[in-house]
Write a protein that holds these residues in place. Structure first.
Motif, PDB file in Angstrom:
ATOM      1  N   ALA A  35       5.769 -28.513  39.376  1.00 32.53           N
ATOM      2  CA  ALA A  35       7.050 -28.993  38.857  1.00 32.53           C
ATOM      3  C   ALA A  35       7.920 -27.834  38.385  1.00 32.53           C
ATOM      4  O   ALA A  35       9.130 -27.788  38.664  1.00 32.53           O
ATOM      5  CB  ALA A  35       6.806 -29.968  37.710  1.00 32.53           C
ATOM      6  N   ILE A  36       7.333 -26.883  37.668  1.00 32.43           N
ATOM      7  CA  ILE A  36       8.097 -25.729  37.188  1.00 32.43           C
ATOM      8  C   ILE A  36       8.604 -24.898  38.361  1.00 32.43           C
ATOM      9  O   ILE A  36       9.757 -24.449  38.378  1.00 32.43           O
ATOM     10  CB  ILE A  36       7.223 -24.864  36.256  1.00 32.43           C
ATOM     11  CG1 ILE A  36       6.834 -25.656  35.004  1.00 32.43           C
ATOM     12  CG2 ILE A  36       7.970 -23.593  35.851  1.00 32.43           C
ATOM     13  CD1 ILE A  36       5.778 -24.980  34.155  1.00 32.43           C
ATOM     14  N   THR A  37       7.758 -24.707  39.360  1.00 27.31           N
ATOM     15  CA  THR A  37       8.126 -23.889  40.519  1.00 27.31           C
ATOM     16  C   THR A  37       9.256 -24.530  41.320  1.00 27.31           C
ATOM     17  O   THR A  37      10.257 -23.873  41.640  1.00 27.31           O
ATOM     18  CB  THR A  37       6.903 -23.678  41.431  1.00 27.31           C
ATOM     19  OG1 THR A  37       5.858 -23.052  40.683  1.00 27.31           O
ATOM     20  CG2 THR A  37       7.265 -22.810  42.623  1.00 27.31           C
ATOM     21  N   ILE A  38       9.109 -25.814  41.631  1.00 30.92           N
ATOM     22  CA  ILE A  38      10.142 -26.496  42.419  1.00 30.92           C
ATOM     23  C   ILE A  38      11.440 -26.596  41.626  1.00 30.92           C
ATOM     24  O   ILE A  38      12.535 -26.365  42.154  1.00 30.92           O
ATOM     25  CB  ILE A  38       9.658 -27.897  42.852  1.00 30.92           C
ATOM     26  CG1 ILE A  38       8.476 -27.760  43.814  1.00 30.92           C
ATOM     27  CG2 ILE A  38      10.794 -28.681  43.511  1.00 30.92           C
ATOM     28  CD1 ILE A  38       7.864 -29.077  44.225  1.00 30.92           C
ATOM     29  N   GLY A  39      11.332 -26.934  40.343  1.00 28.52           N
ATOM     30  CA  GLY A  39      12.531 -27.015  39.503  1.00 28.52           C
ATOM     31  C   GLY A  39      13.254 -25.684  39.434  1.00 28.52           C
ATOM     32  O   GLY A  39      14.484 -25.621  39.522  1.00 28.52           O
ATOM     33  N   GLY A  40      12.495 -24.592  39.283  1.00 29.99           N
ATOM     34  CA  GLY A  40      13.112 -23.274  39.248  1.00 29.99           C
ATOM     35  C   GLY A  40      13.775 -22.915  40.565  1.00 29.99           C
ATOM     36  O   GLY A  40      14.859 -22.320  40.585  1.00 29.99           O
ATOM     37  N   ALA A  41      13.145 -23.280  41.670  1.00 29.52           N
ATOM     38  CA  ALA A  41      13.727 -23.003  42.987  1.00 29.52           C
ATOM     39  C   ALA A  41      15.048 -23.738  43.172  1.00 29.52           C
ATOM     40  O   ALA A  41      16.024 -23.172  43.679  1.00 29.52           O
ATOM     41  CB  ALA A  41      12.737 -23.391  44.084  1.00 29.52           C
ATOM     42  N   LEU A  42      15.086 -24.995  42.756  1.00 34.90           N
ATOM     43  CA  LEU A  42      16.324 -25.771  42.892  1.00 34.90           C
ATOM     44  C   LEU A  42      17.435 -25.179  42.036  1.00 34.90           C
ATOM     45  O   LEU A  42      18.605 -25.168  42.429  1.00 34.90           O
ATOM     46  CB  LEU A  42      16.071 -27.229  42.495  1.00 34.90           C
ATOM     47  CG  LEU A  42      15.106 -28.010  43.393  1.00 34.90           C
ATOM     48  CD1 LEU A  42      14.923 -29.433  42.870  1.00 34.90           C
ATOM     49  CD2 LEU A  42      15.600 -28.048  44.840  1.00 34.90           C
ATOM     50  N   GLU A  43      17.053 -24.662  40.866  1.00 32.38           N
ATOM     51  CA  GLU A  43      18.061 -24.096  39.979  1.00 32.38           C
ATOM     52  C   GLU A  43      18.604 -22.777  40.510  1.00 32.38           C
ATOM     53  O   GLU A  43      19.794 -22.474  40.365  1.00 32.38           O
ATOM     54  CB  GLU A  43      17.463 -23.895  38.585  1.00 32.38           C
ATOM     55  CG  GLU A  43      18.473 -23.403  37.571  1.00 32.38           C
ATOM     56  CD  GLU A  43      17.905 -23.334  36.165  1.00 32.38           C
ATOM     57  OE1 GLU A  43      18.579 -22.756  35.295  1.00 32.38           O
ATOM     58  OE2 GLU A  43      16.797 -23.842  35.949  1.00 32.38           O
ATOM     59  N   LEU A  44      17.757 -21.965  41.132  1.00 30.56           N
ATOM     60  CA  LEU A  44      18.164 -20.651  41.628  1.00 30.56           C
ATOM     61  C   LEU A  44      18.849 -20.716  42.990  1.00 30.56           C
ATOM     62  O   LEU A  44      19.387 -19.717  43.467  1.00 30.56           O
ATOM     63  CB  LEU A  44      16.933 -19.744  41.725  1.00 30.56           C
ATOM     64  CG  LEU A  44      16.257 -19.392  40.395  1.00 30.56           C
ATOM     65  CD1 LEU A  44      14.918 -18.723  40.644  1.00 30.56           C
ATOM     66  CD2 LEU A  44      17.152 -18.500  39.552  1.00 30.56           C
ATOM     67  N   TYR A  45      18.844 -21.883  43.607  1.00 36.73           N
ATOM     68  CA  TYR A  45      19.397 -22.063  44.949  1.00 36.73           C
ATOM     69  C   TYR A  45      20.868 -21.636  45.022  1.00 36.73           C
ATOM     70  O   TYR A  45      21.279 -20.948  45.964  1.00 36.73           O
ATOM     71  CB  TYR A  45      19.243 -23.531  45.362  1.00 36.73           C
ATOM     72  CG  TYR A  45      20.153 -23.986  46.477  1.00 36.73           C
ATOM     73  CD1 TYR A  45      19.834 -23.756  47.805  1.00 36.73           C
ATOM     74  CD2 TYR A  45      21.343 -24.658  46.189  1.00 36.73           C
ATOM     75  CE1 TYR A  45      20.674 -24.175  48.816  1.00 36.73           C
ATOM     76  CE2 TYR A  45      22.182 -25.082  47.199  1.00 36.73           C
ATOM     77  CZ  TYR A  45      21.854 -24.839  48.513  1.00 36.73           C
ATOM     78  OH  TYR A  45      22.684 -25.256  49.513  1.00 36.73           O
TER      79      TYR A  45
END
Length: 442
Positions: free
Chosen positions: A35-45
């Protein structure tokens, strides 16, 4: 390296009523890291998307007749967002060290959505006049502020889910999230570049990429809503009073961290972000094809980041940092010589892939090393501020500095000297910190 939910189950909690069981049921550690990894990826997109479309967007908002001036404005505006990252790291990082990691991550996520919205709705200079570049810069500043807060909070949360034997592996998923974000952004850029005409891409196509970024932010919040807070209550109480005191007490670790981050910032931004643009203006490779270089670099981060994290849990943080930085120092100049001697897409992708492996290897080992030398009450703030001070100066403006170096020296290989210089400086930081493998977190 698969995460095993059966061996990493989160601590159990008191029973809850059936009506809110879904909301309060604790996640396994494997699910939490995902969850942290995917959430961070979406935010940095959004930041990745801006990079891929910077040379297309800037002429629309900063009309300059001189091609060299246009290029400097493109990279300068890209770097402007990075100037806010240390401030975002300080403000949101302090909030994370005081109130908790989870609320800080959610705050930075929604700030990112707001900055993307400004980019989507702002008309170009031809329609809006001087307010167009002003709003563009405001959006970049908000974006930088938000990303500055995400880094420290998410990395601290990843580390605090782990134990002494797995902190490198867990922290490596911050590097993986950056790679996933860049892969996602590159795929969107590739699809839009190859499916739309140049006129349509310039007129409205690039806005679709940012609109996608806005739409995925709520998805990231849903993914992260069941995460447990990792900041312990005693640390929350002490953080408010002791933050500046801790910074004075740990000044040596903070200085070393900035030096370490300098080499990392230069490597990531030259290899993953600058080389695709370099391929367009220096090697005359079409923009739509050059984006593949960013895709390859990001893919290496996703693959080799967790491997490097796992290795740092076995062989030590300093060992992985040393050998990966040394590899970058040795490979930097020959890499630029090769791509200029054989300016083709195939050669570019091979060179980027080779450079991206040590780049991906050095990132998680550096992040966990810096995190482990800082106490919990300073971890999110210290991580974010040191990372983004280095990023703001040596990462965000790496493209600008490299372009100026080429112009001043007349050598297309000049960016390699920038990468080598930053790498040598970072080894000073490595000499200032001890090995932290197995150390109990303070």
């Amino acid at each position: 390296m698969p995460l095993d939910p059966t061996t990493m189950a989160a601590p159990t909690h008191p029973p809850v009523s059936s009506q809110d069981a879904d909301q309060k049921k604790p996640m396994s550690k494997a699910s939490a890291i995902t969850a942290i990894t995917i959430g961070g990826a979406l935010e940095l997109y959004d930041s990745g998307v801006y990079n891929f479309f910077a040379m297309l967007i800037i002429p629309l908002y900063f009309p300059v007749g001189n091609p060299f001036g246009q290029l400097l404005l493109s990279f300068g505006t890209f770097g402007a967002g990075y100037l806010m990252r240390p401030l975002g790291g300080l403000v949101i990082g302090a909030y994370a060290d005081r109130r908790g990691r989870k609320p800080a991550v959610l705050l930075s996520m929604w700030l990112m959505a707001f900055s993307a919205l400004i980019l989507v709705v702002t008309p170009p200079y031809a329609q809006l006049g001087i307010m167009a570049p002003v709003l563009m810069i405001v959006a970049r500043l908000i974006q930088g502020f938000a990303i500055g807060g995400e880094m420290g909070s998410a990395t601290a949360m990843l580390m605090e889910y782990a134990d002494e034997r797995s902190r490198g592996f867990y922290t490596s998923w911050q590097t993986a999230s950056q790679g996933i974000a860049a892969v996602f952004a590159a795929l969107v850029a590739l699809v839009l570049s190859h499916s739309l005409s140049p006129a349509s891409l310039e007129h409205w196509g690039w806005r679709v990429a940012f609109l996608i970024g806005i739409l995925v932010i709520p998805v990231g919040q849903v993914i992260r809503r069941r995460l447990e807070e990792t900041l312990e209550p005693p640390a929350r109480k002490k953080a408010a009073a002791g933050g500046w005191q801790l910074m004075r007490q740990y000044w040596r670790e903070l200085v070393a961290s900035v030096l370490l981050m300098t080499g990392l910032a230069a490597a990531v931004h030259l290899i993953a972000y600058y080389l695709p643009n370099y391929a367009t203006f220096q090697l005359n490779i079409p923009r739509g094809d050059a984006v593949w270089a960013g895709f390859v670099a990001a893919g290496m981060m996703v693959i080799f980041g967790p491997i490097a994290g796992w290795m740092s849990d076995r062989f030590g943080r300093r060992t992985i940092v040393w050998w990966s930085r040394l590899a970058l120092l040795v490979m930097a100049y020959p890499a630029f010589v090769v791509i200029n001697a054989f300016p083709s897409l195939t050669c570019l992708l091979v060179v980027v892939g080779c450079l991206a492996i040590p780049m991906a290897m050095t990132s998680p080992a550096t992040l966990v090393l810096v995190s482990e030398v800082l106490p919990q009450r300073l971890r999110a703030t210290g991580m974010a501020v040191t990372y983004y001070v280095a990023i703001a100066v040596f990462g965000g403006f790496a493209q600008l500095f490299s372009t100026v170096l080429i112009h001043m020296t007349g050598s297309p290989n000049a960016p390699a000297f920038y990468l080598i210089g930053c790498g040598l400086v970072s080894l000073l930081g490595l000499a200032m910190v001890p090995e932290t493998l197995g150390r109990k977190l303070s």
